[in-house]
Structure formats: C-alpha cells, structure tokens
Enzyme design. Structure first.
Site, short mmCIF file in Angstrom:
data_model
loop_
_atom_site.label_atom_id
_atom_site.label_comp_id
_atom_site.label_asym_id
_atom_site.label_seq_id
_atom_site.Cartn_x
_atom_site.Cartn_y
_atom_site.Cartn_z
N GLN A 1 57.46 54.89 6.54
CA GLN A 1 57.26 55.74 5.37
C GLN A 1 55.81 56.20 5.28
OE1 GLN A 1 58.50 52.91 2.36
NE2 GLN A 1 57.26 51.32 3.33
N ASP B 1 63.07 43.28 -4.43
CA ASP B 1 62.16 44.27 -5.01
C ASP B 1 62.14 45.47 -4.08
OD1 ASP B 1 60.15 45.56 -6.35
OD2 ASP B 1 58.56 44.27 -5.59
#
Lengths: 283, 283
Positions: free
Chosen positions: A31, A155
C-alpha cells in the site's frame, strides 16, 4: 500556500484536513503510506489515501478496542493483535501488568517503520519486552494457532483491498480456534451510515455471529472516520460484554483514560434503532 | 460538472457534499438561506453556509431532542419550541396525542417558507391545528411567559451570529420562569470536539447548570454536524433524565423511530471521560 488532504467517505462526501507539511510518503509492497502534519488533528497516518489514525483522535479507537474486552474478561494474559502496526493498541495493552505476552502480526513492515519514526506516541511501547512482532500475513499466522490466546484484537483496514481476508468466515473460524475456551475476539466493524460501509458491516457481523455464541456490536464517535461513527465487534465464547463487565475490578487498575469509562462501556452497546434493525436482519 | 458544497468545521477542517442542484437561495433579514439537492444526503438546508439539516440524517437530531424529554415527563401537554422553523421538531411532537398545544417561535419567516416548499418531510405537520407559529424573536417572546409550559425545546443555531441571545443566562432564566413547576428544557448544546465549539458548550452548560437544579448533557452521532458528534442539554426542575425515564410508558405509544430507543436514551447520557471532565470543570 493552501495544502489540503481529502478523503472520500463516499463518491459524494469528503472530509478535508488542512496540511502543514507532508513528512513521509512511500509505496510498500502492499500500500501507499503517508504521514503528514495537520493543524487540527496533529500528525496523520494515511494508507492508500485513507486516514488510519490521527494524533488528536486515535485515543478513542485505541481505548475502545482494548479496554472493553479487558474490563469483561477477568484474566487476560496472552493477546494476539492483528494489524495495528502503528502501535496504539499495543500501547494500551501494555498498561496492564497482568498481560504477559502480546503477539503483534503486521503484514507491512514499512507501517511500523513509519510510525516508529513519526508517530512516537503510538509506537512508544512496541519495544516493551512482552511484545513480539511478526511481519507476516495475519491469515496465515492464525492458521497455526490453537487455544492459545485469551484475547484477539483484529485492527484491520477496511474490508476492501489488502485487508479483505480479515473479514472472511474462514478467518473468523481460525480466530475462534486460536482462542482459549473463554476467549474474546474484538474487531473493527466499520461504520453503519453510508450504504457501502453498512453492507460490509452486516456481512462481517453475519459471519462472526455464526461463528461465536456471543456476538455484539458497540459504537464510538471517531471524528476522522466515515460519518464520525464507528463500530466494533465483540465476539466471545463465554463472557457477555455487559453482564460480565466488572467495573470495580477495572477501576481498581486506576488507568487514566480520555474516552473509555465503565459507564460508557455499557452505553456503547446501546445502539440506535436503525442499527439494531440492520444487525437483526443478519443474525 | 462538479458542484460541491463545503462547510468549514474549523479553519482547518471541512466537510464537503456533492450537489446535484441548488433549489433556493435568498438573503432574509437575518441570514442567507440555501436549499440544495445532494446525492448522499438528499435535500439540505443551509443557513449562512452552515448545514442545518439534511433529509438523510435529520431524524437523529429531531428524535433525540423530542423523545428524550417525552419519555421522562409523564404529562407533557403544552410545549414551546424556539427556532426549528424547518418543522422537524414539531413533526415529532405531533406524534403524541397527549400534546394539546405547540407554540413555535421562529424569528425568520423565510426559513419556514423555504421548508414548506422544499423540505416537506420536515414541514409536513406545521399545519396541525395544535401548532401556533409566531414569527418573532424567541428572547422577547419568552419574557412574557410564566409557568406556562411543560417542555421548552430550544432548537437554535450555533451560539455565534443571530442565535447568540439564546445562549445567555438571561434567556435560560426566562425559560426557567416560563416552565411549570415540573417543566423540562432541552436545547442543542453543540459539539465538544473542536476547541471553539467545546468552549461555547462549556459556557452554555455552566449557565444552564446554575439556573436549573438538574442539568445533564446527552449525545448523538450526527454525520453532517461538526466532528459527527452532537450534544443536547437536558435541564429540569424536578425530573431526572435517567431515574425518571418510564420506558414502559414510552414504548406503549408504539412510535416507530429510527434512532431513539429507551435503551439508547440511557446510553446517550453515558459520556466519554474527556467530556465528563469538561462538564465538571464548569459545574
């Protein structure tokens, strides 16, 4: 000069923050990672253009994902955290002396590197001797775990893109298997307001509810997330998030928090009518 | 063509909505009034460039400001509404048969005109025979009232600009005087997140808490308001917002709501730690 960061919450809504200065920008294998300074929210971490955290409001997310299960389960000593390479969740967990081991599985080493350098209030406890960091895919890591953890905290990013696998039935099943007999899994469940988010939230809740005997959703106000309204999933083999809340025990820790209180804990599970209906549809 | 409406929540943060078409734009004696269509939030009313309501999320505000006091006070028959010319508060109030009279005091006749024409889902009950509309200044109207109302709803704009007088000690004192011996005043208290909003909220809470024996703050998630996090003040001569909540009685009305439930009612008063501290500072 006017420098603004904008995040589209839908194609037709966006939130924009004025930026003082971009500090970091790298493309990792997974990313694009950016860190910038803003006057209103302090330092901001964005992944693929989506805000992951800001210094000004990360306490809400990190307190709510950690203290809710910690105030319910009386004896959490071993914790698995998947994602959360920024360190905020680990920071909150290390405040509990009773916790002996925290395994942090973060796919993207560069996220940890960026946060160690630029988001030190989050990354400050990553070197705690109880913390073991694994740079690998959470999906693969969890497959080899069995009845090991008291608490798993997922998370993840949004259920689109690199984190997609963390919202599958197979993954939740593996979390169930990796938990001890009285274990709890908490995950971020996205926002129920915009249609695309709401559908993803329903899909994921359906999968969790069919995997765990107890599955509830709780809420928090997080200004920089979509609609300012964020949800967490509480999935459990034994403990009920409200009936088993031990307020006295939690308050005896004397942890100073900025969002979480044991009273707010209860209110966080009292959801708006429209959301109750959305959840019932898939339960 | 790309057409966007942006509202600055602070100098350094703004929320933007894509606009299909602007439907109405007039400068009244008090403010600039705009109505436009948006793909995500439906029709939007903006006053002086600030979003007052959107079709998509007005139910949250209107339900929370009306049903909370209605579920606490067992016998509300006469209500004063200050501001709220859009009609959303009146619409929720008219759902109760027990209410015999609603006085709506709106300074700006053009707001009502615009909403009657373009926001009919809000304005739909303004012609109910129990509703009496007064186009005048709420501050002046309330000075001549004494022990008249069971409930006063102050649905003002922000405490900057034309609504400033609705946040003064004198005004709250006059509301106290205008209420019957067991009366309740509910008002919008703004957002606690950004510094300027938070200070205004504290100032106003301080004034209300020094005027009424019972004064509490409650919260809701409202996506198009600052930080998505909005507060209401509950001020009362006799009834406590939680201890005197009569869930059974309220549920017996069988009102279908989209946000309010009697369970959420309780949770709405369970505030985050940072907000509890802000309120304690001024109590």
């Amino acid at each position: 000069m006017e420098l603004w960061f904008s995040e589209n919450h839908t194609e037709d809504v966006k939130l924009s923050l004025r930026v003082n200065r971009q500090l970091y920008s790298k493309q990792s294998d997974y990313q694009r990672i950016d860190v910038f300074d803003t006057p209103e929210f302090g330092r901001v971490l964005a992944l693929d253009g989506n805000i992951m955290l800001t210094e000004r409001d990360e306490f809400i997310y990190d307190e709510m994902i950690v203290h809710v299960p910690m105030a319910v389960h009386p004896d959490i000593t071993k914790v698995l955290v998947i994602g959360a390479g920024d360190g905020g969740v680990v920071r909150e967990l290390t405040r509990y002396e009773q916790i002996r081991r925290i395994d942090l599985v973060e796919m993207d080493e560069l996220v940890v590197e960026a946060c160690r350098q630029y988001l030190t209030d989050n990354a400050c406890r990553l070197d705690d001797e109880r913390v073991h960091i694994y740079f690998e895919n959470g999906l693969k890591f969890i497959r080899r775990c069995e009845e090991e953890y008291d608490l798993i905290i997922v998370d993840s990013n949004d259920p689109f893109g690199p984190s997609e696998g963390l919202f599958t039935r197979e993954f939740y099943g593996n979390c169930y298997k990796a938990l001890k007999k009285d274990g709890i899994m908490v995950n971020q469940q996205g926002s129920p307001f915009y249609a695309e988010d709401a559908h993803a939230m329903q899909r994921s809740h359906k999968r969790i509810a069919s995997t765990f005997p107890i599955s509830r959703v709780y809420q928090a106000h997080i200004p920089t997330y979509a609609a300012g309204y964020w949800l967490f999933g509480f999935a459990s083999k034994k403990f009920h998030p409200i009936d088993d809340l031990d307020s006295a025990a939690w308050n005896a820790h004397h942890l100073r928090t900025r969002y979480y209180t044991t009273r707010l804990h209860i209110g966080a599970f009292y959801l708006p009518a429209f959301l109750e209906r959305m959840l019932e549809e898939v339960e």
